[in-house]
Every structure is written in structure tokens, then in C-alpha cells.
Design a protein around this motif. Sequence first.
Motif, PDB file in Angstrom:
ATOM      1  N   THR A   1       0.828  -1.200   0.000  1.00 50.71           N
ATOM      2  CA  THR A   1       0.000   0.000   0.000  1.00 50.71           C
ATOM      3  C   THR A   1       0.869   1.259   0.000  1.00 50.71           C
ATOM      4  OG1 THR A   1      -0.112  -0.224   2.406  1.00 50.71           O
ATOM      5  CG2 THR A   1      -1.997  -1.024   1.123  1.00 50.71           C
ATOM      6  N   THR A   2       0.265   2.359  -0.477  1.00 48.23           N
ATOM      7  CA  THR A   2       1.010   3.618  -0.541  1.00 48.23           C
ATOM      8  C   THR A   2       1.422   4.124   0.834  1.00 48.23           C
ATOM      9  OG1 THR A   2      -1.145   4.722  -0.646  1.00 48.23           O
ATOM     10  CG2 THR A   2       0.031   4.396  -2.726  1.00 48.23           C
ATOM     11  N   TRP A   3       0.605   3.839   1.836  1.00 52.25           N
ATOM     12  CA  TRP A   3       0.908   4.251   3.208  1.00 52.25           C
ATOM     13  C   TRP A   3       1.174   3.033   4.076  1.00 52.25           C
ATOM     14  CZ3 TRP A   3       0.421   9.238   5.720  1.00 52.25           C
ATOM     15  CH2 TRP A   3       0.099  10.285   4.842  1.00 52.25           C
TER      16      TRP A   3
ATOM     17  N   ARG B   1       4.638   5.999   2.132  1.00 53.47           N
ATOM     18  CA  ARG B   1       4.558   7.117   3.055  1.00 53.47           C
ATOM     19  C   ARG B   1       4.395   6.513   4.449  1.00 53.47           C
ATOM     20  NH1 ARG B   1       0.889  12.063   1.238  1.00 53.47           N
ATOM     21  NH2 ARG B   1       2.311  13.037   2.742  1.00 53.47           N
ATOM     22  N   VAL B   2       5.152   7.009   5.415  1.00 53.10           N
ATOM     23  CA  VAL B   2       5.254   6.355   6.717  1.00 53.10           C
ATOM     24  C   VAL B   2       4.603   7.213   7.797  1.00 53.10           C
ATOM     25  CG1 VAL B   2       6.809   5.387   8.450  1.00 53.10           C
ATOM     26  CG2 VAL B   2       7.393   5.224   6.008  1.00 53.10           C
ATOM     27  N   ALA B   3       3.606   6.652   8.470  1.00 53.13           N
ATOM     28  CA  ALA B   3       3.008   7.261   9.659  1.00 53.13           C
ATOM     29  C   ALA B   3       3.484   6.490  10.887  1.00 53.13           C
ATOM     30  CB  ALA B   3       1.489   7.234   9.567  1.00 53.13           C
ATOM     31  N   TYR B   4       3.572   7.178  12.019  1.00 53.57           N
ATOM     32  CA  TYR B   4       4.223   6.578  13.190  1.00 53.57           C
ATOM     33  C   TYR B   4       3.516   7.061  14.453  1.00 53.57           C
ATOM     34  CZ  TYR B   4       8.235   5.382  16.273  1.00 53.57           C
ATOM     35  OH  TYR B   4       9.060   4.876  17.248  1.00 53.57           O
TER      36      TYR B   4
ATOM     37  N   ARG C   1      -6.289   9.555   5.108  1.00 52.05           N
ATOM     38  CA  ARG C   1      -5.260  10.293   4.370  1.00 52.05           C
ATOM     39  C   ARG C   1      -4.866   9.504   3.127  1.00 52.05           C
ATOM     40  NH1 ARG C   1      -3.709  13.892   3.332  1.00 52.05           N
ATOM     41  NH2 ARG C   1      -1.636  14.489   4.078  1.00 52.05           N
ATOM     42  N   ALA C   2      -4.728   8.191   3.287  1.00 57.71           N
ATOM     43  CA  ALA C   2      -4.387   7.344   2.139  1.00 57.71           C
ATOM     44  C   ALA C   2      -5.482   7.373   1.086  1.00 57.71           C
ATOM     45  CB  ALA C   2      -4.138   5.911   2.602  1.00 57.71           C
ATOM     46  N   GLY C   3      -6.718   7.580   1.546  1.00 61.28           N
ATOM     47  CA  GLY C   3      -7.837   7.625   0.618  1.00 61.28           C
ATOM     48  C   GLY C   3      -8.054   8.978  -0.037  1.00 61.28           C
TER      49      GLY C   3
END
Length: 289
Positions: free
Chosen positions: A114-116, A141-144, A249-251
Motif C-alpha cells: 500500500t502507498t501508506w 509514506r510512513v506514519a508513526y 489520508r491514504a484515501g
Amino acid sequence: MQRELVHGVTVLGNLAIDVINGAPRSPGGCASFAGVALEASGGPGRIVAMGAEQDHALFDPLCERFGDLVRVLPSDRTSAFRLDYDDVDHRHMAVDAIGPVWGRAAVEAADPDTTWVHLAPLLRTDFPAETLELLSARGHRVAYDGQGLVRAPQLGPLVEDRHFPADLLVHLDVLKLAEDEAVVVADGPFDAAVAKRLGVPEIVVTYGSEGCDIYTDGDVTRVPAAWRVLDVQTTGAGDMFTACYVANRAGGADPRRAAELASELVAAELDKRHHDKSAKLGRPTRGAR
């Protein structure tokens, strides 16, 4: 060459065994709470979690409920915590077991497409900086979740400090911090100057029933909570919020709209807990909004 990714989010994190107020062991960790968030977002998503095989049975109901949405990988140990609530807003935590480390082999086994990617560390050692760099190099794209910055990897009463390696922040696109974590990271009040110093493009600081602040491009946006839910235990609320935020956000949702949708989801889920609690106690249920 980077693989072609689909628009969506993969949640990576360790399973956790929680003992809440002395009750029997219960499923914990972001994987135990993120499923409702990914379902609500309606977009492509997956949850991949690690835990020792002898503990997988505890999480069977989770896998049965969400089916292919959840995948559990074997590891040599499972994270474990004790949580004792003085009331619904104040708790004491202790670390009973430190979970596995997500290195290259674990990422390759999870193989997110997936993109995220949303990383849900329980302690600082769950996702080393090298793993964040690897995920970024794969094109994600990395969320943490910022509890991974402040929670020290040691047994006993939970220790929170700001001694995290600075390179943990280098490859992040989104950082989510709860209010108490933000104070630790900032070593005082969290504001736009602190956000700029951290250097993460998008930082979300949550304040429970007071909503959240979103820091982007030097600006701060306050997003109120959807509605208050009182007298209910909130374990996992932060995990649900962040997973829903990142999924939206991914959507394609902008940060404000993603926060609004995440807040609505959490309030609705806490309402369910409130009504379930009232029903068990034989009390009439009433709206908590």
C-alpha cells in the motif's frame, strides 16, 4: 526498482497481551483495535502483527472477526502490559514483556503493498530507524505512533522519556502524539516551534475529548472532538484514531477531514462501550454525546 503500490494503508505492529485492572488476559496492541478503523475507512487496508505462536489463540477472535484484513506473523515473544485505571482518564502501566523487533526480514514477510504504512510501536525498540528507512525506500509514506518515541524498552513500571534517536524522525511523513507524549517530546509545551524543530511534515497531537491539533507547513489547525463520551474505559482509542486518520489520508482526505472522520469513529466506538457497560450493570442507556 520500487514495486507498484495500491492506494491504501498497511498497519504494522506487535500484538500485546493486556491485563486491565487485574482482569483475565485480553488482546492488545494496535492490531486489536485498528480493524474497525480500516473497515470504516472503506479503502484498501491490511493489518500485519507479530507475536509468539503460543499466544496466537488469544487473538483468534480478532482474526475471525476481520478475516483476511488481519495477518499474524510468528515471533519469539509477545509484548505484554498491565494497565490499572484510577478512573477512566488516569491509568498506570507496567511492561511485563518486551516484544519483537521489526527488521528487514519481518518487513519482507509482511510485504506491504500500500502507498501508506502506519507503524504502531508499543515501545521504542519495535521499529528501528533502519526499518523506517527501508519502508521509505520501498516507496511507502510512513506514519508513526509517537508512543514509540517516548516509551523506554524496560520491564516494570512504564518509563517515558525523550531519549529517542533523532534518526527515528527522518523518514516519517506523519507523526501522531498523544498530549502526554507531546509534552515529553517537547520537554514542555508543544507548539509550532517544536513541530518545526522535529521536522516531520505532518504532526497530529491529540487531546482526548478536547480534539486535536494538526501541524503542517508551519500552521496549526485545531479540530474539535466529534462529541464527548463520559465514564468509559478508553484503551485502544488512540490506536483507532490514528489508524482511521491514516486510512483516510491514504484515501485522499486532507488532514482536517481525516481527523474529523477519525474522531467520529472513536466517539462512536466509545459510545458502544458506554452502552455495553450500562447494560451489564442493568442501568438504562443514555446518549453520551
